[in-house]
Design a protein around this motif. Sequence first.
Motif, short mmCIF file in Angstrom:
data_model
loop_
_atom_site.label_atom_id
_atom_site.label_comp_id
_atom_site.label_asym_id
_atom_site.label_seq_id
_atom_site.Cartn_x
_atom_site.Cartn_y
_atom_site.Cartn_z
N ALA A 43 0.84 -1.19 0.00
CA ALA A 43 0.00 0.00 0.00
C ALA A 43 0.88 1.24 0.00
O ALA A 43 1.96 1.25 0.58
CB ALA A 43 -0.92 0.01 1.22
N VAL A 44 0.39 2.27 -0.66
CA VAL A 44 1.07 3.55 -0.73
C VAL A 44 0.09 4.64 -0.31
O VAL A 44 -1.06 4.65 -0.75
CB VAL A 44 1.57 3.83 -2.17
N SER A 45 0.55 5.53 0.54
CA SER A 45 -0.25 6.69 0.94
C SER A 45 0.53 7.95 0.63
O SER A 45 1.75 8.00 0.84
CB SER A 45 -0.55 6.64 2.45
N LEU A 46 -0.17 8.95 0.13
CA LEU A 46 0.40 10.28 -0.07
C LEU A 46 -0.31 11.23 0.87
O LEU A 46 -1.54 11.31 0.85
CB LEU A 46 0.18 10.75 -1.51
N ARG A 47 0.45 11.93 1.69
CA ARG A 47 -0.13 12.82 2.69
C ARG A 47 0.51 14.20 2.62
O ARG A 47 1.70 14.33 2.36
CB ARG A 47 0.06 12.26 4.09
N VAL A 48 -0.30 15.19 2.90
CA VAL A 48 0.16 16.54 3.17
C VAL A 48 -0.17 16.75 4.64
O VAL A 48 -1.35 16.82 5.00
CB VAL A 48 -0.52 17.58 2.27
N GLY A 49 0.85 16.78 5.47
CA GLY A 49 0.61 16.78 6.90
C GLY A 49 -0.06 15.47 7.28
O GLY A 49 0.39 14.40 6.91
N ASP A 50 -1.19 15.57 7.96
CA ASP A 50 -1.94 14.38 8.34
C ASP A 50 -3.03 14.01 7.34
O ASP A 50 -3.72 13.01 7.51
CB ASP A 50 -2.59 14.59 9.72
N GLU A 51 -3.18 14.82 6.30
CA GLU A 51 -4.28 14.63 5.37
C GLU A 51 -3.91 13.70 4.21
O GLU A 51 -2.93 13.92 3.50
CB GLU A 51 -4.71 15.99 4.82
N LEU A 52 -4.71 12.66 4.02
CA LEU A 52 -4.53 11.72 2.92
C LEU A 52 -5.02 12.36 1.63
O LEU A 52 -6.20 12.72 1.52
CB LEU A 52 -5.30 10.42 3.20
N VAL A 53 -4.12 12.53 0.65
CA VAL A 53 -4.50 13.13 -0.62
C VAL A 53 -4.42 12.15 -1.78
O VAL A 53 -4.92 12.42 -2.86
CB VAL A 53 -3.68 14.41 -0.93
N GLY A 54 -3.77 10.99 -1.56
CA GLY A 54 -3.67 9.98 -2.60
C GLY A 54 -3.32 8.64 -2.00
O GLY A 54 -2.76 8.57 -0.90
N MET A 55 -3.68 7.57 -2.71
CA MET A 55 -3.39 6.22 -2.23
C MET A 55 -3.44 5.23 -3.37
O MET A 55 -3.96 5.51 -4.45
CB MET A 55 -4.40 5.79 -1.16
N GLY A 56 -2.90 4.07 -3.11
CA GLY A 56 -2.99 2.94 -4.03
C GLY A 56 -2.59 1.68 -3.28
O GLY A 56 -1.86 1.75 -2.29
N ARG A 57 -3.10 0.55 -3.76
CA ARG A 57 -2.77 -0.72 -3.11
C ARG A 57 -2.58 -1.80 -4.15
O ARG A 57 -3.03 -1.68 -5.29
CB ARG A 57 -3.91 -1.18 -2.19
N MET A 58 -1.93 -2.88 -3.72
CA MET A 58 -1.90 -4.12 -4.48
C MET A 58 -2.38 -5.22 -3.55
O MET A 58 -2.02 -5.24 -2.37
CB MET A 58 -0.49 -4.44 -4.98
N VAL A 59 -3.20 -6.10 -4.09
CA VAL A 59 -3.63 -7.29 -3.37
C VAL A 59 -3.10 -8.48 -4.14
O VAL A 59 -2.89 -8.40 -5.36
CB VAL A 59 -5.17 -7.33 -3.20
N ALA A 60 -2.84 -9.59 -3.43
CA ALA A 60 -2.15 -10.68 -4.10
C ALA A 60 -2.22 -11.99 -3.36
O ALA A 60 -2.52 -12.03 -2.17
CB ALA A 60 -0.67 -10.31 -4.26
N ASP A 61 -1.86 -13.05 -4.09
CA ASP A 61 -1.65 -14.34 -3.44
C ASP A 61 -0.18 -14.51 -3.08
O ASP A 61 0.20 -15.48 -2.45
CB ASP A 61 -2.14 -15.49 -4.31
N GLY A 62 0.64 -13.57 -3.47
CA GLY A 62 2.04 -13.56 -3.08
C GLY A 62 3.00 -14.23 -4.04
O GLY A 62 4.21 -14.13 -3.87
N ALA A 63 2.50 -14.92 -5.05
CA ALA A 63 3.41 -15.62 -5.94
C ALA A 63 2.95 -15.66 -7.40
O ALA A 63 3.78 -15.59 -8.30
CB ALA A 63 3.63 -17.05 -5.46
N LEU A 64 1.66 -15.77 -7.64
CA LEU A 64 1.17 -15.93 -8.99
C LEU A 64 0.51 -14.68 -9.57
O LEU A 64 0.71 -14.36 -10.73
CB LEU A 64 0.16 -17.10 -9.05
N PHE A 65 -0.30 -14.01 -8.74
CA PHE A 65 -1.09 -12.88 -9.22
C PHE A 65 -1.02 -11.70 -8.27
O PHE A 65 -1.10 -11.88 -7.05
CB PHE A 65 -2.57 -13.28 -9.39
N LEU A 66 -0.91 -10.52 -8.85
CA LEU A 66 -1.03 -9.25 -8.13
C LEU A 66 -2.12 -8.45 -8.83
O LEU A 66 -2.23 -8.50 -10.06
CB LEU A 66 0.27 -8.44 -8.20
N GLN A 67 -2.89 -7.69 -8.07
CA GLN A 67 -3.87 -6.80 -8.67
C GLN A 67 -3.71 -5.41 -8.09
O GLN A 67 -3.67 -5.24 -6.86
CB GLN A 67 -5.30 -7.30 -8.45
#
Length: 135
Positions: A43-67
């Motif tokens: 997971a990635v978070s982008l913050r200005v101070g304490d405020e979340l302004v952007g994010m992204g994540r990957m979910v996965a089985d750890g070996a075959l597929f990432l989304q």
Amino acid sequence: MSEPHLSYAVPAPADYCALRLAAGLSPMDESAAIVGLPASWCAVSLRVGDELVGMGRMVADGALFLQVVDIAVRPDWQRHGLGRRITGALMEEARRRAPRGVIVTLLADGEATRLYERFGFRLSAPRSQGMLLRL
């Protein structure tokens, strides 16, 4: 505007739900976010101070597929390269940690295909079609 700070961190469930709505993504239930967010592969978070302004994540089985999921930037921060920054950080981590040959997928809304093409993603049609079922 000060430059947002990028961290490899899962956003708090309330912040996650609020940013999805602000960015025009579908709503998510906070109780589901409490369970699902800690299971993020990355997971990635982008913050200005304490405020979340952007994010992204990957979910996965750890070996075959990432989304790649949840790429979201608050509207007043869009068009400043933050989506590219988030996606780049996720892909950097995938290249560092994932085994060779892993399949990385995503669902791109509208014009977002142009962003993802910069990272090597290609439309899979007509060979395959993305499908979705929301319960």
